[in-house]
Design a protein around this motif. Structure first.
Motif, PDB file in Angstrom:
ATOM      1  N   ALA A  11       0.836  -1.206   0.000  1.00  0.00           N
ATOM      2  CA  ALA A  11       0.000   0.000   0.000  1.00  0.00           C
ATOM      3  C   ALA A  11       0.866   1.249   0.000  1.00  0.00           C
ATOM      4  O   ALA A  11       0.571   2.207  -0.721  1.00  0.00           O
ATOM      5  CB  ALA A  11      -0.936  -0.005   1.212  1.00  0.00           C
ATOM      6  N   SER A  12       1.941   1.236   0.754  1.00  0.00           N
ATOM      7  CA  SER A  12       2.830   2.398   0.811  1.00  0.00           C
ATOM      8  C   SER A  12       3.404   2.717  -0.558  1.00  0.00           C
ATOM      9  O   SER A  12       3.404   3.869  -0.990  1.00  0.00           O
ATOM     10  CB  SER A  12       3.953   2.175   1.820  1.00  0.00           C
ATOM     11  N   ARG A  13       3.904   1.701  -1.234  1.00  0.00           N
ATOM     12  CA  ARG A  13       4.468   1.919  -2.570  1.00  0.00           C
ATOM     13  C   ARG A  13       3.397   2.418  -3.540  1.00  0.00           C
ATOM     14  O   ARG A  13       3.605   3.370  -4.286  1.00  0.00           O
ATOM     15  CB  ARG A  13       5.087   0.620  -3.114  1.00  0.00           C
ATOM     16  N   LEU A  14       2.246   1.751  -3.536  1.00  0.00           N
ATOM     17  CA  LEU A  14       1.182   2.085  -4.486  1.00  0.00           C
ATOM     18  C   LEU A  14       0.527   3.425  -4.171  1.00  0.00           C
ATOM     19  O   LEU A  14       0.242   4.209  -5.078  1.00  0.00           O
ATOM     20  CB  LEU A  14       0.141   0.961  -4.508  1.00  0.00           C
ATOM     21  N   PHE A  15       0.260   3.693  -2.894  1.00  0.00           N
ATOM     22  CA  PHE A  15      -0.354   4.968  -2.523  1.00  0.00           C
ATOM     23  C   PHE A  15       0.558   6.129  -2.912  1.00  0.00           C
ATOM     24  O   PHE A  15       0.095   7.148  -3.401  1.00  0.00           O
ATOM     25  CB  PHE A  15      -0.650   5.037  -1.023  1.00  0.00           C
ATOM     26  N   TYR A  16       1.856   5.971  -2.687  1.00  0.00           N
ATOM     27  CA  TYR A  16       2.779   7.045  -3.018  1.00  0.00           C
ATOM     28  C   TYR A  16       2.884   7.229  -4.535  1.00  0.00           C
ATOM     29  O   TYR A  16       2.882   8.342  -5.036  1.00  0.00           O
ATOM     30  CB  TYR A  16       4.168   6.799  -2.414  1.00  0.00           C
ATOM     31  N   ALA A  17       2.954   6.137  -5.260  1.00  0.00           N
ATOM     32  CA  ALA A  17       3.140   6.219  -6.705  1.00  0.00           C
ATOM     33  C   ALA A  17       1.873   6.626  -7.451  1.00  0.00           C
ATOM     34  O   ALA A  17       1.924   7.426  -8.385  1.00  0.00           O
ATOM     35  CB  ALA A  17       3.638   4.875  -7.243  1.00  0.00           C
ATOM     36  N   ASP A  18       0.725   6.086  -7.027  1.00  0.00           N
ATOM     37  CA  ASP A  18      -0.505   6.241  -7.801  1.00  0.00           C
ATOM     38  C   ASP A  18      -1.618   7.006  -7.089  1.00  0.00           C
ATOM     39  O   ASP A  18      -2.617   7.332  -7.716  1.00  0.00           O
ATOM     40  CB  ASP A  18      -1.049   4.864  -8.195  1.00  0.00           C
ATOM     41  N   GLY A  19      -1.462   7.231  -5.800  1.00  0.00           N
ATOM     42  CA  GLY A  19      -2.508   7.882  -5.026  1.00  0.00           C
ATOM     43  C   GLY A  19      -3.348   6.863  -4.272  1.00  0.00           C
ATOM     44  O   GLY A  19      -3.476   5.710  -4.687  1.00  0.00           O
ATOM     45  N   MET A  20      -3.937   7.310  -3.183  1.00  0.00           N
ATOM     46  CA  MET A  20      -4.719   6.406  -2.344  1.00  0.00           C
ATOM     47  C   MET A  20      -6.069   6.075  -2.968  1.00  0.00           C
ATOM     48  O   MET A  20      -6.502   4.931  -2.943  1.00  0.00           O
ATOM     49  CB  MET A  20      -4.904   7.000  -0.943  1.00  0.00           C
ATOM     50  N   VAL A  21      -6.738   7.063  -3.508  1.00  0.00           N
ATOM     51  CA  VAL A  21      -8.063   6.845  -4.075  1.00  0.00           C
ATOM     52  C   VAL A  21      -7.980   5.960  -5.313  1.00  0.00           C
ATOM     53  O   VAL A  21      -8.799   5.059  -5.509  1.00  0.00           O
ATOM     54  CB  VAL A  21      -8.751   8.198  -4.391  1.00  0.00           C
ATOM     55  N   ALA A  22      -6.964   6.179  -6.133  1.00  0.00           N
ATOM     56  CA  ALA A  22      -6.825   5.434  -7.389  1.00  0.00           C
ATOM     57  C   ALA A  22      -6.372   3.990  -7.173  1.00  0.00           C
ATOM     58  O   ALA A  22      -6.508   3.163  -8.070  1.00  0.00           O
ATOM     59  CB  ALA A  22      -5.835   6.145  -8.308  1.00  0.00           C
ATOM     60  N   THR A  23      -5.849   3.684  -6.007  1.00  0.00           N
ATOM     61  CA  THR A  23      -5.318   2.351  -5.733  1.00  0.00           C
ATOM     62  C   THR A  23      -6.388   1.484  -5.080  1.00  0.00           C
ATOM     63  O   THR A  23      -6.836   1.773  -3.977  1.00  0.00           O
ATOM     64  CB  THR A  23      -4.084   2.434  -4.815  1.00  0.00           C
ATOM     65  N   GLY A  24      -6.772   0.441  -5.776  1.00  0.00           N
ATOM     66  CA  GLY A  24      -7.810  -0.446  -5.264  1.00  0.00           C
ATOM     67  C   GLY A  24      -7.277  -1.559  -4.385  1.00  0.00           C
ATOM     68  O   GLY A  24      -6.082  -1.876  -4.405  1.00  0.00           O
ATOM     69  N   ILE A  25      -8.179  -2.143  -3.644  1.00  0.00           N
ATOM     70  CA  ILE A  25      -7.853  -3.250  -2.737  1.00  0.00           C
ATOM     71  C   ILE A  25      -7.239  -4.420  -3.513  1.00  0.00           C
ATOM     72  O   ILE A  25      -6.268  -5.027  -3.074  1.00  0.00           O
ATOM     73  CB  ILE A  25      -9.119  -3.708  -1.983  1.00  0.00           C
ATOM     74  N   ASP A  26      -7.814  -4.750  -4.682  1.00  0.00           N
ATOM     75  CA  ASP A  26      -7.295  -5.875  -5.470  1.00  0.00           C
ATOM     76  C   ASP A  26      -5.849  -5.642  -5.886  1.00  0.00           C
ATOM     77  O   ASP A  26      -5.031  -6.571  -5.872  1.00  0.00           O
ATOM     78  CB  ASP A  26      -8.169  -6.113  -6.710  1.00  0.00           C
ATOM     79  N   THR A  27      -5.523  -4.405  -6.247  1.00  0.00           N
ATOM     80  CA  THR A  27      -4.155  -4.068  -6.643  1.00  0.00           C
ATOM     81  C   THR A  27      -3.207  -4.227  -5.460  1.00  0.00           C
ATOM     82  O   THR A  27      -2.100  -4.757  -5.602  1.00  0.00           O
ATOM     83  CB  THR A  27      -4.096  -2.631  -7.198  1.00  0.00           C
ATOM     84  N   ILE A  28      -3.640  -3.780  -4.297  1.00  0.00           N
ATOM     85  CA  ILE A  28      -2.808  -3.879  -3.085  1.00  0.00           C
ATOM     86  C   ILE A  28      -2.561  -5.337  -2.717  1.00  0.00           C
ATOM     87  O   ILE A  28      -1.422  -5.734  -2.455  1.00  0.00           O
ATOM     88  CB  ILE A  28      -3.456  -3.115  -1.909  1.00  0.00           C
ATOM     89  N   THR A  29      -3.625  -6.138  -2.702  1.00  0.00           N
ATOM     90  CA  THR A  29      -3.447  -7.542  -2.310  1.00  0.00           C
ATOM     91  C   THR A  29      -2.589  -8.297  -3.328  1.00  0.00           C
ATOM     92  O   THR A  29      -1.777  -9.137  -2.944  1.00  0.00           O
ATOM     93  CB  THR A  29      -4.805  -8.246  -2.098  1.00  0.00           C
TER      94      THR A  29
END
Length: 193
Positions: free
Chosen positions: A19-37
């Motif tokens: 989540a840290s990598r994805l939230f920083y790179a793509d934003g929190m709203v744009a990053t879905g649960i499926d992508t994180i898992t």
């Protein structure tokens, strides 16, 4: 980080790292649960076994970013001998943050980026505000050793504005040059106290 390194640690750690990598790179709203898992290499149920919601995961991310910055600051301040050097250690921690190896490049303060996505009054925005207040209180603490309480408070606010403006520009430019310039300005201001 390679896939073997990403697979290490508990499911909670892997989820928060992803989540840290994805939230920083793509934003929190744009990053879905499926992508994180998928990035964490865990089942979707693992996310809900460790975090009650995406909002709780976002709050954990914000807290992790706060702790990360405090670690950078503590590493710098332990080598500072004078109050002025301790103030400049705050700037150095921001520079260290900007110069960290980001998978998709430096995008500025992860906490301000997060706050920009959240509604006013949300717990996440409040957590970011508390982080920024913490940084300013650290500045006040060091400045008190150099000047009066009123001047310390005013100067800390001024330095906070300098830091945040420099961080915004550094994020836009993808490099730390503006933060290094802000540090030089701060050093000059401290010399005048």
């Amino acid at each position: 980080m390679n896939s073997a390194q990403r697979g290490a640690g508990s499911a909670r750690e892997r989820l928060l790292d992803a989540a840290s990598r994805l939230f920083y790179a793509d934003g929190m709203v744009a990053t879905g649960i499926d992508t994180i898992t998928a990035e964490a290499g865990v089942a979707k149920m693992s996310l809900y076994n460790n975090f009650s919601s995406k909002q709780e995961l976002m709050l954990a991310y914000i807290e992790a970013r706060h702790q990360e910055w405090l670690g950078l600051y503590r590493a710098r301040v332990q080598h500072a001998a004078s109050p002025a050097e301790k103030v400049l250690a705050v700037f150095d921690a921001y520079v260290d943050h900007a110069e960290a190896a980001y998978e998709h490049g430096f995008r500025g303060c992860g906490l301000l980026n997060a706050a920009a996505e959240l509604p006013v009054g949300s717990p996440g925005r409040d957590a970011v505000r508390q982080h920024k207040e913490c940084v300013e209180s650290i500045l006040v603490e060091h400045l008190r050793a150099m000047t009066s309480e009123d001047v310390a408070t005013d100067t800390a606010e001024h330095l906070s504005f300098l830091l945040e403006g420099a961080m915004s520009r550094a994020g836009l430019e993808g490099r730390s040059d503006r933060l290094l310039h802000a540090r030089r300005i701060a050093s000059t201001l401290l010399g005048a106290l």
